[in-house]
Write a protein that holds these residues in place. Structure first.
Motif, PDB file in Angstrom:
ATOM      1  N   ILE A   7      12.504   9.224 -18.791  1.00  0.00           N
ATOM      2  CA  ILE A   7      12.546   9.897 -19.950  1.00  0.00           C
ATOM      3  C   ILE A   7      11.668   9.151 -21.068  1.00  0.00           C
ATOM      4  CG2 ILE A   7      14.121  10.426 -21.671  1.00  0.00           C
ATOM      5  CD1 ILE A   7      16.704  10.097 -19.837  1.00  0.00           C
ATOM      6  N   CYS A   8      10.980   9.970 -21.667  1.00  0.00           N
ATOM      7  CA  CYS A   8      10.010   9.522 -22.759  1.00  0.00           C
ATOM      8  C   CYS A   8      10.780  10.143 -24.135  1.00  0.00           C
ATOM      9  CB  CYS A   8       8.407  10.011 -22.534  1.00  0.00           C
ATOM     10  SG  CYS A   8       7.765   9.813 -23.866  1.00  0.00           S
ATOM     11  N   THR A   9      10.736   9.329 -24.989  1.00  0.00           N
ATOM     12  CA  THR A   9      11.357   9.751 -26.212  1.00  0.00           C
ATOM     13  C   THR A   9      10.674   9.071 -27.630  1.00  0.00           C
ATOM     14  OG1 THR A   9      13.509   9.576 -27.191  1.00  0.00           O
ATOM     15  CG2 THR A   9      12.898   7.757 -26.348  1.00  0.00           C
ATOM     16  N   LYS A  10      10.780   9.933 -28.568  1.00  0.00           N
ATOM     17  CA  LYS A  10      10.159   9.478 -29.996  1.00  0.00           C
ATOM     18  C   LYS A  10      10.967  10.126 -31.011  1.00  0.00           C
ATOM     19  CE  LYS A  10       5.974   9.362 -32.906  1.00  0.00           C
ATOM     20  NZ  LYS A  10       4.559   9.803 -33.044  1.00  0.00           N
ATOM     21  N   ASN A  11      11.590   9.252 -31.771  1.00  0.00           N
ATOM     22  CA  ASN A  11      12.447   9.220 -33.098  1.00  0.00           C
ATOM     23  C   ASN A  11      13.466  10.651 -32.860  1.00  0.00           C
ATOM     24  OD1 ASN A  11      11.285   7.526 -34.811  1.00  0.00           O
ATOM     25  ND2 ASN A  11       9.390   8.731 -35.160  1.00  0.00           N
ATOM     26  N   ARG A  12      14.041  10.694 -31.732  1.00  0.00           N
ATOM     27  CA  ARG A  12      14.964  11.625 -31.267  1.00  0.00           C
ATOM     28  C   ARG A  12      16.253  11.033 -30.828  1.00  0.00           C
ATOM     29  NH1 ARG A  12      12.326  17.207 -29.130  1.00  0.00           N
ATOM     30  NH2 ARG A  12      12.021  15.922 -27.501  1.00  0.00           N
ATOM     31  N   ARG A  13      16.824   9.943 -31.574  1.00  0.00           N
ATOM     32  CA  ARG A  13      17.753   9.227 -31.171  1.00  0.00           C
ATOM     33  C   ARG A  13      19.168   9.921 -30.744  1.00  0.00           C
ATOM     34  NH1 ARG A  13      20.430   3.804 -34.044  1.00  0.00           N
ATOM     35  NH2 ARG A  13      22.366   4.007 -33.063  1.00  0.00           N
TER      36      ARG A  13
END
Length: 297
Positions: A7-13
């Motif tokens: 899973i890649c994520t950025k500022n979508r806690r």
């Protein structure tokens, strides 16, 4: 280790929190590795994962390097046999998906990648079952698919210079050229928690359209036989003008102009990486069933 969830994520806690909660029973499985790549978040994502999911392998970029970069890093680092790629706003509805995935790979040795059945919407669909059968298709969707890692290692990395969009098609062409197959497996349902209708009104509409258009055009020049490219480019431009600009969508006009600039600017990279299909390969690829992007109950 047999299966990895990436899973890649950025500022979508908040999206990630829900996803990890939904797949918690999979993360707790000792035969499952879970890797979360935080691509420069500033909303406490990294701290949340550290505090609540100590078994997750957590990677982090202090400065964002992009989704495609992160996917390459995760796929290249995992030691699993199969790697499930999920978006941070997607989760399995099928309760026990791993058995179906592993059994399918074992029964289909030419299958290098499984494209999962994906429902796009904010709420869970009332009907979950499908009468569809597994079949070979052209490609897959980024928010829910599974790699056979030996197939991944047989092709080039995703092109990080695409930035966003198109990397799945890039991989699909290379899998085809290496005689690996992409199969659609409707037995496993993924819920992608996205409202497609509201995307047009989002602030990132223009940049999303720009990146989508240029990715499609990059792929023309990377893989299509040369004599087909002018006609396909002309048709693509005409459809965008007809369906968007001539109906008053002037944000789309800006996206088209910027995407054309991107195409010209990226031409050295395109020429360096061009790996054209032969006429026979192109014909055979076009005869495959289209990528299954949306499932409607």
């Amino acid at each position: 280790m047999q299966v990895s969830i990436l899973i890649c994520t950025k500022n979508r806690r908040s999206d990630l929190e829900l996803t990890l909660n939904k797949i918690g029973y999979l993360i707790d499985n000792i035969s499952v590795e879970c890797i979360v790549y935080d691509d420069g978040s500033s909303d406490g994502t990294y701290e949340f994962v550290v505090e609540n999911y100590p078994t997750i392998i957590l990677k982090r970029n202090s400065v964002s390097k992009g989704l495609i970069y992160c996917r390459n890093e995760m796929l290249n680092s995992t030691q699993a046999d199969y790697a499930i790629s999920l978006d941070d706003d997607a989760h399995f509805i099928t309760e026990y998906p791993l058995e179906a995935i592993c059994n399918y790979f074992e029964s289909n040795p030419k299958c290098g990648l499984i494209a999962l059945r994906i429902y796009w919407g904010l709420s869970t669909p009332a009907l979950l079952t499908s009468s569809e059968l597994p079949e070979r298709v052209q490609g897959f969707v980024g928010c829910g698919h599974v790699w056979r890692i030996s197939a991944w290692k047989n092709i080039p990395n995703y092109p990080a210079w695409f930035v966003f969009y198109g990397e799945e098609n890039f991989a699909s062409y290379h899998l085809f050229k290496k005689n690996w197959e992409v199969h659609y497996l409707p037995d496993v349902l993924v819920h992608h928690r996205v409202s497609l209708k509201s995307r047009k009104n989002n602030s990132d509409y223009t940049i999303r359209l720009r990146r989508s258009l240029r990715a499609g055009w990059f792929l023309f020049f990377l893989f299509d036989p040369l004599h087909l490219i002018p006609k396909k480019m002309a048709y693509s431009l005409w459809i965008q003008l007809k369906m968007k600009v001539l109906k008053g969508d002037f944000k789309a006009l800006l996206a088209i102009v910027l995407a054309l600039f991107d195409l010209v600017w990226s031409m050295p990279l395109i020429l360096k990486n061009r790996d054209s299909l032969s006429i026979n390969e192109y014909t055979n690829y076009q005869e495959l069933k289209s990528t299954k992007i949306y499932w409607n109950p």
